[in-house]
Design a protein around this motif. Structure first.
Motif, short mmCIF file in Angstrom:
data_model
loop_
_atom_site.label_atom_id
_atom_site.label_comp_id
_atom_site.label_asym_id
_atom_site.label_seq_id
_atom_site.Cartn_x
_atom_site.Cartn_y
_atom_site.Cartn_z
N ARG B 235 0.83 -1.21 0.00
CA ARG B 235 0.00 0.00 0.00
C ARG B 235 0.86 1.26 0.00
O ARG B 235 0.54 2.25 -0.64
CB ARG B 235 -0.96 0.00 1.20
CG ARG B 235 -2.04 1.06 1.04
CD ARG B 235 -3.10 0.93 2.09
NE ARG B 235 -2.55 1.14 3.41
CZ ARG B 235 -3.26 1.08 4.53
NH1 ARG B 235 -4.53 0.80 4.49
NH2 ARG B 235 -2.69 1.29 5.68
N ASN B 238 1.90 1.80 -3.40
CA ASN B 238 0.76 2.33 -4.15
C ASN B 238 0.60 3.84 -3.93
O ASN B 238 0.32 4.60 -4.86
CB ASN B 238 -0.50 1.58 -3.70
CG ASN B 238 -1.73 2.04 -4.45
OD1 ASN B 238 -2.72 2.46 -3.86
ND2 ASN B 238 -1.68 1.97 -5.77
N ARG B 239 0.82 4.27 -2.71
CA ARG B 239 0.72 5.71 -2.40
C ARG B 239 1.78 6.52 -3.15
O ARG B 239 1.65 7.72 -3.33
CB ARG B 239 0.89 5.97 -0.90
CG ARG B 239 -0.15 5.34 -0.03
CD ARG B 239 -1.49 6.09 -0.09
NE ARG B 239 -2.42 5.58 0.89
CZ ARG B 239 -3.26 4.56 0.69
NH1 ARG B 239 -3.29 3.96 -0.48
NH2 ARG B 239 -4.08 4.15 1.64
N LEU B 243 1.14 0.96 -9.27
CA LEU B 243 -0.19 0.35 -9.35
C LEU B 243 -0.14 -1.05 -8.76
O LEU B 243 0.86 -1.75 -8.90
CB LEU B 243 -0.64 0.28 -10.80
CG LEU B 243 -0.75 1.62 -11.51
CD1 LEU B 243 -1.02 1.41 -13.00
CD2 LEU B 243 -1.84 2.47 -10.90
N LEU B 244 -1.23 -1.46 -8.14
CA LEU B 244 -1.31 -2.80 -7.59
C LEU B 244 -2.30 -3.62 -8.40
O LEU B 244 -3.34 -3.12 -8.83
CB LEU B 244 -1.78 -2.75 -6.13
CG LEU B 244 -0.90 -1.95 -5.17
CD1 LEU B 244 -1.49 -2.01 -3.76
CD2 LEU B 244 0.53 -2.48 -5.17
N GLU B 271 -8.17 -0.28 -4.20
CA GLU B 271 -6.75 0.04 -4.41
C GLU B 271 -6.13 -0.79 -5.53
O GLU B 271 -4.97 -0.60 -5.88
CB GLU B 271 -5.97 -0.17 -3.10
CG GLU B 271 -6.28 0.91 -2.09
CD GLU B 271 -5.81 0.58 -0.68
OE1 GLU B 271 -5.53 1.52 0.07
OE2 GLU B 271 -5.74 -0.62 -0.33
N ASN B 355 -3.63 5.64 -9.13
CA ASN B 355 -4.55 4.52 -9.00
C ASN B 355 -5.94 4.87 -9.52
O ASN B 355 -6.51 4.15 -10.34
CB ASN B 355 -4.65 4.19 -7.51
CG ASN B 355 -4.76 2.73 -7.30
OD1 ASN B 355 -4.12 1.98 -8.01
ND2 ASN B 355 -5.57 2.34 -6.36
#
Lengths: 80, 564
Positions: B235, B238-239, B243-244, B271, B355
């Protein structure tokens, strides 16, 4: 270590160097890459390969393959 | 990249531990101790420089013993910074600064009061980072941070200093070489954009289909917390704009049950930029995820606990990076956080919303499938492109677009921040960024164009024209060209010269020029005058043919979409 392994370390340290492995006094000046900086690099590689550490005096004084062999023999890590 | 390595003491050329560096750069060692000359001399502005600075080479213990916080930096360090400033003013190539302030000391000395050395280093480092904010070509590496992972005492060897003026041990040299090689790689290779994660035994311990919601390891005590921390690292990435996505051989409902109902689950469905949860091969999953996100397979990193799955992907899709996870899950969070290929040196505010932007693109693609004709669909989605000026706040994004855009990029010129700033403010270039919103969301800044002056007062040259892949297929390029046309006409230009430079992946823009009203320059009545209008000093020209548009009569298609 033995002589063959030491020669392999020399080749690894100085890739492409051409020299006679049986040359008496093989050491600094035997070929262009084996200069004083090359000698320093070689001794560090020998330390890593043999799992030993030369002291400051030895690093300053060893300048030939025979010198390396004598220092390894002193530590009991050289086999003829 | 050719790099001049220079140091305040000896980095022994020819040492085999430096070979990782030789794989990524052509190294030139120069003379011992010539760092000041290299930084200040005018002969090095076209070659990248890596400057290795050991504080102990230029700063004796007694010199900083009386250093007070209110003082400026000690003179030796101030001179070093002045030399660096000279280099930064002149250089057109990267400057790597690698420094080490460490020297053995008693911790008792620092138990009640910060030592002078600590304060000197803090101030020096602050000065370095202040310069890095202004100069995109300055890249910093704190050697002591790098060495501390191996053990500082293992990385230094005073014996080597007295033998050969080299402070480092073999381990230290190896660590330095790998660290610098990693930095060079990060400049030369594009950052990976997507982390694709497996689920069972990766996001949680156990198999959801067999162990059930209460039987998987996630949170609570012991190793379950390692899975929680692993998700937290994902995460955190991701921040920062990574991209996840998920690729899992599972029943989809089982996976969502964990996402929606397990109290310790960190990652949320929203997310995820994409997912494939079914029993097909993961190589298919990865191809589809890349296609859905409109990215190349070389944007993907695939993390899976299963060695067989990893090997299959490595064999079938060599473009995908597949790290070898540590055998112990306890080491996974730190291992994921340390992946160089997911680290970027600059984050722009646009990264933080990536995202949502890719999810908006996925919604756009799903809605587009319902229309047979493209134009009515595009007209129905309320696209609102917006012109954004290039200024201090957006310069980073402009450079980032240049560095990362591959598919819809007309000439693939990788300008950095300094180049763009110089083009706009010193060379009179005209340009802007484009942001986009539509009914699917805010896509952020997705386009950049730069036109430069030529020797003919009435002719500009289209130096840069690019669109992020997530904005392709919407005719935004037509809107962008129309705005550029308007701006150039206002500035008194009549003609716009352009060229398409083919690269490995920019085929999608190959026909842009003829499809938007440009004519081959060879057939233009002013061909001879025009051919001499662009100077190599203005733009790095390639051998590809030129195209020309008459801005007064240029008719750009598809603009009706934006007039709804």
């Amino acid at each position: 270590m033995n002589r063959t392994e030491l020669i392999a370390v020399i080749h690894e340290t100085f890739p492409g160097a051409i020299f006679d492995e049986r040359e008496p006094g093989l050491g600094i000046g035997s070929f262009p890459q084996w200069d004083s900086l090359g000698n320093f690099n070689l001794l560090l590689q020998v330390e890593a390969a043999a799992g030993i550490r030369f002291d400051s005096q030895e690093i300053a004084e060893i300048k030939t393959l025979e010198g390396v062999i004598a220092a390894l023999r002193k530590r009991g890590v050289y086999a003829d | 990249m050719r790099i001049r390595l220079t140091a305040t003491s000896n980095i022994p050329s020819g040492n085999p531990t430096l070979r990782p560096l030789l794989e990524v750069a052509e190294l030139d060692f120069g003379r011992f101790g010539d760092w000041f000359e290299v930084l200040t001399g005018s002969g090095y502005q076209d070659v990248a420089v890596a400057w290795v600075l050991f504080f102990r080479d230029i700063l004796a213990r007694e010199e900083i013993a009386t250093y007070e916080f209110t003082d400026g930096l000690p003179e030796a360090l101030q001179s070093a910074l002045t030399a660096l400033d000279q280099r930064l003013q002149m250089a057109k190539t990267p400057t790597f600064v690698l420094w080490s302030a460490w020297r053995p000391d008693s911790l008792i000395r620092a138990s009640r009061r910060q030592t002078p050395l600590y304060r000197v280093e803090s101030r020096f480092v602050a000065e370095l980072y202040r310069r890095a904010e202004k100069h995109a070509g300055l890249i910093l590496l704190a050697l002591d941070d790098l060495f501390s992972a191996e053990g500082l005492r293992r990385c230094f060897d005073s014996r080597n200093y007295y033998a050969s003026r080299c402070w480092l041990s073999l381990q230290g040299l190896k660590t330095l070489a790998e660290g610098l090689a990693g930095l060079i790689n990060s400049l030369e290779k594009p950052t990976r954009k997507v982390l694709v994660l497996d689920c069972d035994n990766t996001l949680w311990g156990g198999v959801i289909g067999e162990n059930g919601l209460s039987g998987i390891q996630l949170g609570q005590d012991g190793i379950g917390n390692a899975y929680v921390d692993f998700q937290k690292v994902a995460r955190w990435l991701n921040r920062q704009g990574i991209l996840l996505a998920i690729s899992s051989k599972n029943e989809e409902s089982d996976v969502w049950m964990v996402f929606d109902r397990h109290p310790a689950m960190v990652l949320r469905r929203e997310e995820l930029a994409a997912y494939r949860i079914d029993w097909r091969e993961k190589t298919l999953h990865l191809r589809e995820i890349a296609s859905e996100l409109n990215l190349g397979l070389d944007s993907l990193v695939f993390w899976d606990d299963n060695a067989l799955e990893r090997e299959k992907v490595r064999n079938a899709l060599p473009q995908v990076f597949v790290p070898e996870p540590p055998a112990d899950i306890a080491e996974w969070p730190d291992s994921l956080a340390s992946l160089d290929c997911l680290a970027r040196s600059v984050n722009t505010s646009d990264d933080l919303f990536k995202n949502q932007q890719y999810q908006a693109r996925a919604a756009f693609l799903a809605a587009a499938k319902q229309y047979e004709e493209t134009t009515p669909f595009l007209a129905s989605i309320g696209m609102k492109p917006r012109l954004v000026e290039i200024d201090a706040a957006t310069l980073g994004r402009a450079a980032q677009l240049c560095a990362k855009t591959n598919q819809f990029n007309l000439r693939l010129i990788r300008h950095n921040e300094a180049d763009i700033e110089s083009m706009l403010h010193r060379c009179g270039a005209k340009g802007f960024l484009v942001a986009l919103t539509d009914k699917f969301g805010d896509h952020g800044i997705i386009g950049l164009t730069l036109a430069v002056a030529t020797h003919r007062d009435d002719t500009a040259f289209l130096d840069t024209f690019l669109l992020s892949c997530r904005a392709m297929g919407r005719h935004i390029e037509a809107w962008m060209l129309a705005r550029l046309q308007q701006r150039l006409l206002q500035k008194g230009y009549r003609y716009l010269l352009a060229q398409y430079v083919p690269g490995e992946r920019n085929a999608p823009i190959a026909n842009f020029l003829p499809e938007h009203g440009f004519q081959p320059l060879a057939s233009h009545p002013l061909v001879e005058q025009m051919s001499e209008a662009v100077d190599e000093k203005i733009v790095a020209l390639r051998s590809e043919p030129f195209w020309c548009a008459d801005l007064e009569t240029l008719h750009i298609p598809h603009l009706e979409i934006f007039e709804q």
